[in-house]
Write an enzyme that holds these catalytic residues in place. Structure first.
Site, PDB file in Angstrom:
ATOM      1  N   GLY A 213       0.822  -1.209   0.000  1.00  0.00           N
ATOM      2  CA  GLY A 213       0.000   0.000   0.000  1.00  0.00           C
ATOM      3  C   GLY A 213       0.855   1.257   0.000  1.00  0.00           C
ATOM      4  O   GLY A 213       1.933   1.305  -0.607  1.00  0.00           O
ATOM      5  N   SER A 214       0.393   2.251   0.723  1.00  0.00           N
ATOM      6  CA  SER A 214       1.017   3.576   0.646  1.00  0.00           C
ATOM      7  C   SER A 214       2.392   3.665   1.286  1.00  0.00           C
ATOM      8  O   SER A 214       3.082   4.673   1.113  1.00  0.00           O
ATOM      9  CB  SER A 214       0.093   4.616   1.277  1.00  0.00           C
ATOM     10  N   THR A 215       2.832   2.640   2.044  1.00  0.00           N
ATOM     11  CA  THR A 215       4.205   2.688   2.551  1.00  0.00           C
ATOM     12  C   THR A 215       5.203   2.678   1.398  1.00  0.00           C
ATOM     13  O   THR A 215       6.316   3.194   1.533  1.00  0.00           O
ATOM     14  CB  THR A 215       4.499   1.510   3.503  1.00  0.00           C
TER      15      THR A 215
END
Length: 485
Positions: A213-215
């Site tokens: 995801g956004s990591t």
């Protein structure tokens, strides 16, 4: 000697030679194969004829050996706080092949490693005194992660950015390795553990890559700064909001529809986790440049040994632009382990330098003499420039101080992080994964730690699943434990 007798003699000699050849083959080749066969009972009898060496955490053995009652195996393996350390130790079983550190250092721990033999052992052919494995694990950090994850399905890893030492490896739900050690009870436990849909035997921290995801936006931002696409985390980007994936009619929306994501700077885009910014940035960079940066951080490495072989985290190839855009937000076919995302934060915390992660400090013989020192062997690689690392650390601090990662704030510690909520299942039909990766620096001592946490499943309502809500508190507990004075 007549012709018939001569021929008979030659034939008899050939038979004798064939028998000698066959006997030699059986003794020196097939004999070794039979001796090494996993089903050869004599191997187990020899292995468990004496106590095994131990796996050590902070100077204390977390393994042991106990005398058995009945049967031909004299000793069995025992574990202290088995569930807490299962992802580190693995198990040594009388019935099944050893795993994790127990498997990698099986010869050292059972005394058959040739480095353990003294001159007298060589002469008498006696088994040497077993050696020990000294880990880098910090018991306080390990317990903090285990307790904070609780009954959630997930995993966590903590690293010392300056040394590469792995301070914690936790996977939940866990299991007690002691249930697998005794041949009389191991079969039932084995069936139960393998039938469990939560897969407790899987080391989620090292061996279960998931969509980050956004990591993953940290990797995209690093690529953009290194490439010169943007010169600073505070330079405005060219990012329309909402963003339509190239060649499609699919509109990529942001979780927070009121966030100032249009043409946002990298700092603001990380703070609000703007999908449009990083999806477009991925297309601008192109998949080849993104992959090159990801691989510097450790993605696509099929030989990542710590020393347990970690499953490779993957940045995909052969994509169209719409798929490349989705990789910019850590979706499509991008996968990462918690170890990998901890490595990303560790490299940024360490001025752009990645020290090879390892969870064994030394191996020693029975007398304590060091056979190999892995701390001395750790390699350091400059992943990104110190300027890029400094800028991203600053932007990660903004995420924690006034962005999506406020649950990781710690008094007296400078914390930078990035949240992630990754879609799971076809059309996001399953509960999303909650991610958080971060670094913490003690304001008083300067001591550092980098962590990554993923929560696959919890009792939280789907609408409440987020990196800040589920994963950041686990990371906070780990950083507090690692940085305590």
């Amino acid at each position: 000697m007549n012709k018939t007798i001569r021929r008979a003699s030659v034939f008899a000699l050939l038979l004798v030679f064939a028998l000698l050849l066959r006997a030699t083959w059986v003794q020196f080749y097939e004999g070794r194969a039979l001796a090494d066969d996993k089903d050869n009972r004599r191997n187990a009898i020899e292995t468990y004829a004496e106590p095994l060496g131990n796996i050590i955490v902070a100077g204390k053995a977390i393994t042991g050996s106990a005398v058995t009652t009945g049967g031909d195996l004299r000793y069995k393996r025992t574990y202290t706080d088995g569930e807490l350390y299962a992802a580190v130790t693995g198990y040594a079983s009388q019935s099944y092949a050893p795993t994790q550190l127990e498997g990698i250092y099986a010869d050292l721990l059972n005394g058959t490693d040739t480095r353990l033999k003294t001159a007298l052992d060589t002469v008498t052919d006696e088994r040497a005194e077993p050696g020990n494995v000294i880990t880098t694990i910090d018991p306080a950090v390990q317990k903090a992660a285990y307790d904070a994850l609780g009954d959630k399905k997930g995993a966590a890893v903590a690293l010392d950015p300056t040394t590469g030492q792995i301070l914690a490896v936790v996977s939940t739900p866990s299991y007690d390795p002691s249930t697998l050690t005794d041949a009389n009870t191991a079969g039932t436990a084995w069936k139960t553990l393998n039938a469990d849909s939560d897969k407790p035997l899987t080391n989620r921290a090292l061996r279960q890559p998931l969509a980050p995801g956004s990591t993953f936006k940290l990797v995209v931002a690093a690529a953009a700064l290194e490439d010169g696409l943007y010169s600073s985390v505070d330079e405005k980007t060219d990012s329309e909001d909402p963003y339509t994936l190239p060649g499609t009619r699919t509109v990529l929306k942001n979780e927070n529809t009121s966030a100032p994501c249009e043409n946002a700077t990298i700092r603001v885009a990380l703070q609000y986790s703007c999908n449009n910014v990083f999806a477009h940035m991925a297309v601008e960079l192109g998949q080849d440049k993104l992959r090159a940066t990801a691989e510097k951080f450790g993605f696509d490495d099929e030989s990542q040994d710590v020393p347990v072989r970690a499953y490779p985290s993957v940045y995909p190839s052969d994509m169209d632009e719409s798929s490349t855009a989705l990789t910019g937000i850590g979706q499509f076919d991008v996968t990462a382990t918690p170890l990998q995302m901890a490595m990303v934060s560790a490299a940024l915390a360490n001025g752009g330098k990645l020290v090879s992660p390892h969870m064994v400090s030394q191996i020693t013989d029975g007398g304590g003499d060091v056979l190999e020192d892995y701390d001395d062997e750790a390699s350091t690689t400059q992943i990104v420039s110190s300027s890029t690392a400094e800028q991203l650390r600053s932007a990660m601090q903004t995420v924690v101080e006034k962005g999506t990662g406020t649950n990781a704030l710690i008094d007296g510690v400078t914390v930078g992080g990035k949240t992630g909520t990754a879609q799971n299942g076809e059309n996001n039909s399953k509960a999303p994964y909650a991610w958080f990766t971060s670094y913490g620096t003690s304001d008083s001592s300067g001591k550092e730690v980098a962590v990554a946490v993923v929560v696959e499943q919890s009792d939280a309502a789907r609408s409440e699943v987020s990196g800040n809500g589920l994963a950041a508190p686990v990371a906070k507990a780990m950083m507090q434990a690692a940085l305590k004075n």
